[in-house]
Design a protein around this motif. Sequence first.
Motif, PDB file in Angstrom:
ATOM      1  N   ALA A   1      49.399  15.005  17.672  1.00 56.73           N
ATOM      2  CA  ALA A   1      50.843  15.742  17.678  1.00 56.73           C
ATOM      3  C   ALA A   1      51.763  15.056  18.803  1.00 56.73           C
ATOM      4  N   GLU A   2      51.058  15.047  19.975  1.00 57.22           N
ATOM      5  CA  GLU A   2      51.959  14.667  20.918  1.00 57.22           C
ATOM      6  C   GLU A   2      52.579  13.402  20.635  1.00 57.22           C
ATOM      7  N   TRP A   3      51.746  12.335  20.127  1.00 56.70           N
ATOM      8  CA  TRP A   3      52.278  10.868  19.571  1.00 56.70           C
ATOM      9  C   TRP A   3      53.149  11.047  18.822  1.00 56.70           C
ATOM     10  N   HIS A   4      52.883  11.587  17.731  1.00 56.48           N
ATOM     11  CA  HIS A   4      53.966  12.044  16.630  1.00 56.48           C
ATOM     12  C   HIS A   4      55.471  12.439  17.408  1.00 56.48           C
ATOM     13  N   ALA A   5      55.580  13.476  18.054  1.00 54.66           N
ATOM     14  CA  ALA A   5      56.341  14.020  18.763  1.00 54.66           C
ATOM     15  C   ALA A   5      57.220  12.986  19.661  1.00 54.66           C
ATOM     16  N   ARG A   6      56.704  12.178  20.233  1.00 55.04           N
ATOM     17  CA  ARG A   6      57.293  11.158  21.270  1.00 55.04           C
ATOM     18  C   ARG A   6      57.587   9.830  20.562  1.00 55.04           C
ATOM     19  N   THR A   7      56.979   9.676  19.196  1.00 55.09           N
ATOM     20  CA  THR A   7      57.284   8.351  18.787  1.00 55.09           C
ATOM     21  C   THR A   7      58.571   8.484  17.694  1.00 55.09           C
ATOM     22  N   VAL A   8      59.675   8.404  18.375  1.00 53.99           N
ATOM     23  CA  VAL A   8      61.179   8.519  17.643  1.00 53.99           C
ATOM     24  C   VAL A   8      61.400   7.053  17.464  1.00 53.99           C
ATOM     25  N   ALA A   9      62.594   6.976  16.587  1.00 51.67           N
ATOM     26  CA  ALA A   9      63.141   5.648  15.963  1.00 51.67           C
ATOM     27  C   ALA A   9      63.338   4.893  17.211  1.00 51.67           C
ATOM     28  N   ALA A  10      63.761   5.048  18.234  1.00 54.48           N
ATOM     29  CA  ALA A  10      64.274   4.265  19.499  1.00 54.48           C
ATOM     30  C   ALA A  10      63.064   3.937  20.365  1.00 54.48           C
ATOM     31  N   GLU A  11      61.972   4.317  20.018  1.00 56.44           N
ATOM     32  CA  GLU A  11      60.899   4.169  20.904  1.00 56.44           C
ATOM     33  C   GLU A  11      59.659   3.378  20.039  1.00 56.44           C
ATOM     34  N   THR A  12      59.783   2.162  19.878  1.00 57.03           N
ATOM     35  CA  THR A  12      58.773   1.412  19.124  1.00 57.03           C
ATOM     36  C   THR A  12      57.478   0.790  19.633  1.00 57.03           C
ATOM     37  N   PRO A  13      57.454   0.743  20.844  1.00 54.66           N
ATOM     38  CA  PRO A  13      56.342  -0.012  21.340  1.00 54.66           C
ATOM     39  C   PRO A  13      55.027   0.565  21.057  1.00 54.66           C
ATOM     40  N   SER A  14      54.803   1.941  20.820  1.00 54.22           N
ATOM     41  CA  SER A  14      53.471   2.451  20.250  1.00 54.22           C
ATOM     42  C   SER A  14      53.206   2.032  18.980  1.00 54.22           C
ATOM     43  N   ALA A  15      54.444   2.042  18.121  1.00 59.19           N
ATOM     44  CA  ALA A  15      54.221   1.883  16.558  1.00 59.19           C
ATOM     45  C   ALA A  15      53.982   0.350  16.441  1.00 59.19           C
ATOM     46  N   GLU A  16      54.457  -0.445  17.412  1.00 56.85           N
ATOM     47  CA  GLU A  16      54.185  -2.102  17.356  1.00 56.85           C
ATOM     48  C   GLU A  16      52.693  -2.034  17.676  1.00 56.85           C
ATOM     49  N   ALA A  17      52.247  -1.380  18.498  1.00 59.01           N
ATOM     50  CA  ALA A  17      50.972  -1.722  19.149  1.00 59.01           C
ATOM     51  C   ALA A  17      49.787  -1.115  18.062  1.00 59.01           C
ATOM     52  N   PHE A  18      50.146  -0.250  17.011  1.00 63.58           N
ATOM     53  CA  PHE A  18      49.327  -0.276  16.000  1.00 63.58           C
ATOM     54  C   PHE A  18      49.772  -1.099  14.706  1.00 63.58           C
ATOM     55  N   ARG A  19      50.541  -2.225  15.014  1.00 62.39           N
ATOM     56  CA  ARG A  19      50.940  -3.157  13.886  1.00 62.39           C
ATOM     57  C   ARG A  19      51.590  -2.464  12.742  1.00 62.39           C
ATOM     58  N   ARG A  20      52.451  -1.330  12.841  1.00 60.87           N
ATOM     59  CA  ARG A  20      53.089  -0.820  11.883  1.00 60.87           C
ATOM     60  C   ARG A  20      54.621  -0.367  12.392  1.00 60.87           C
ATOM     61  N   ASN A  21      55.276  -0.143  11.340  1.00 62.45           N
ATOM     62  CA  ASN A  21      56.693   0.609  11.864  1.00 62.45           C
ATOM     63  C   ASN A  21      56.592   1.954  12.294  1.00 62.45           C
ATOM     64  N   THR A  22      57.325   2.543  12.905  1.00 59.26           N
ATOM     65  CA  THR A  22      57.447   3.862  13.541  1.00 59.26           C
ATOM     66  C   THR A  22      57.464   4.835  12.357  1.00 59.26           C
TER      67      THR A  22
ATOM     68  N   LEU B   1      53.666   4.936  11.212  1.00 63.30           N
ATOM     69  CA  LEU B   1      52.833   5.447  12.319  1.00 63.30           C
ATOM     70  C   LEU B   1      52.973   6.843  12.112  1.00 63.30           C
ATOM     71  N   LYS B   2      54.240   7.344  12.150  1.00 70.19           N
ATOM     72  CA  LYS B   2      54.114   8.972  12.223  1.00 70.19           C
ATOM     73  C   LYS B   2      53.704   9.470  11.023  1.00 70.19           C
ATOM     74  N   ALA B   3      53.524   9.019   9.706  1.00 68.23           N
ATOM     75  CA  ALA B   3      53.184   9.498   8.789  1.00 68.23           C
ATOM     76  C   ALA B   3      51.726   9.615   8.832  1.00 68.23           C
ATOM     77  N   GLU B   4      51.001   8.565   9.165  1.00 67.02           N
ATOM     78  CA  GLU B   4      49.690   8.683   9.679  1.00 67.02           C
ATOM     79  C   GLU B   4      49.230   9.736  10.495  1.00 67.02           C
ATOM     80  N   LEU B   5      50.021   9.608  11.543  1.00 65.92           N
ATOM     81  CA  LEU B   5      49.524  10.820  12.787  1.00 65.92           C
ATOM     82  C   LEU B   5      49.822  12.087  12.031  1.00 65.92           C
ATOM     83  N   LEU B   6      50.487  12.455  11.306  1.00 66.35           N
ATOM     84  CA  LEU B   6      50.990  13.870  10.855  1.00 66.35           C
ATOM     85  C   LEU B   6      49.895  14.209   9.678  1.00 66.35           C
TER      86      LEU B   6
END
Length: 359
Positions: free
Chosen positions: A71-92, A95-100
Amino acid sequence: MSRWLSNPDILLEQGAVHRGFAERGDLAGLARSVIEAACHNGCMTGPGAEAMTWLRQLPDRDRLELAGIWAEWHARTVAAETPSAEAFRRNTSYLKAELLVVATGVARGLDPDLMAAERQAVLAELAGQHVAFGHREWELAEAEIEAGRIPGPAVLAAFRRTVVDYHAEPALRELLTRFPGPVLNPGEAWADQALEDAAAGGEPWHRLLGHRAPISAGAPSAKWLDAGRDLLDAAGPESVRRRAHQWFELVGRERAVPLRGSLGPAAYDPYNVQALRALAWLLSLLPPRDDTCDALARLVATSLRGLPRSGAYPVRVAEAGVVALARIGTTDARLELDGLRRQVTHKTVLRRIDRALAA
């Protein structure tokens, strides 16, 4: 990458990695491992059913901590913050959909309010779509139902169409057995009127509309017809005839609010099609009347009017009308079939008409 993972060995390997993190008490590592697997496997597989079952068997404290991390990752994974999404080899958004979905599934039964607003936003978006074609949205609905917050009929309708149109996902099919809602999908003019009439008529009418035609059946079986006779008697045969004639007049009208991803505002709802086919068959059980033959013939003509852009489902309705006329078999019915024979150009329906006239 595929929406489904076709290699079960990968799921076994991922499961072994997950268990290793759990045995070491490394919940942060486990959280990352699960999401890496979910992002790799495709949106219809996610971590995998067995992995989700295993995660829900962890101690409640660990489940809540894992869900909190996601839930914390989901909250801070915003459109302007892509490194965490890139780390999982997916777009933001992926990643947010999977986290939810994963957080919802693991915390289900423990904290009904965790990410509830996010779930409800996704389901509200789904309500305007033809089918659920994203990230296992039924798991979000499952959590809401378990929390006593039943999603609306439009969400149920999208799930029903998904099962008919695309795949037989066992978890979704099982959910539909516990998802309360109207006997027809609302939104089509004829179905909305039928639901209104059934509400006034009571339980016999709901059971009548629930006596659906089997998807793969080209004609009714003796067992199906026997059950249909009982339902007609309970609702009143002539009342059913009158209502069905009226409903048929509304078939094919454009939806007031078109669905995203459908073939257009006049596209038939694939779930409702099975009820519409059943109504045509049921009329063949009533004492023959020329106005019923006329209503069935017009149903056939209406259903074929929008082809080919309207898809395959109207053809199934047209075939049901032909089957009903053939079963009636009176002079009026044969005259209607002969008239259709001169109008219809769809080869499958035309062959069925020819067989009926040759009988």
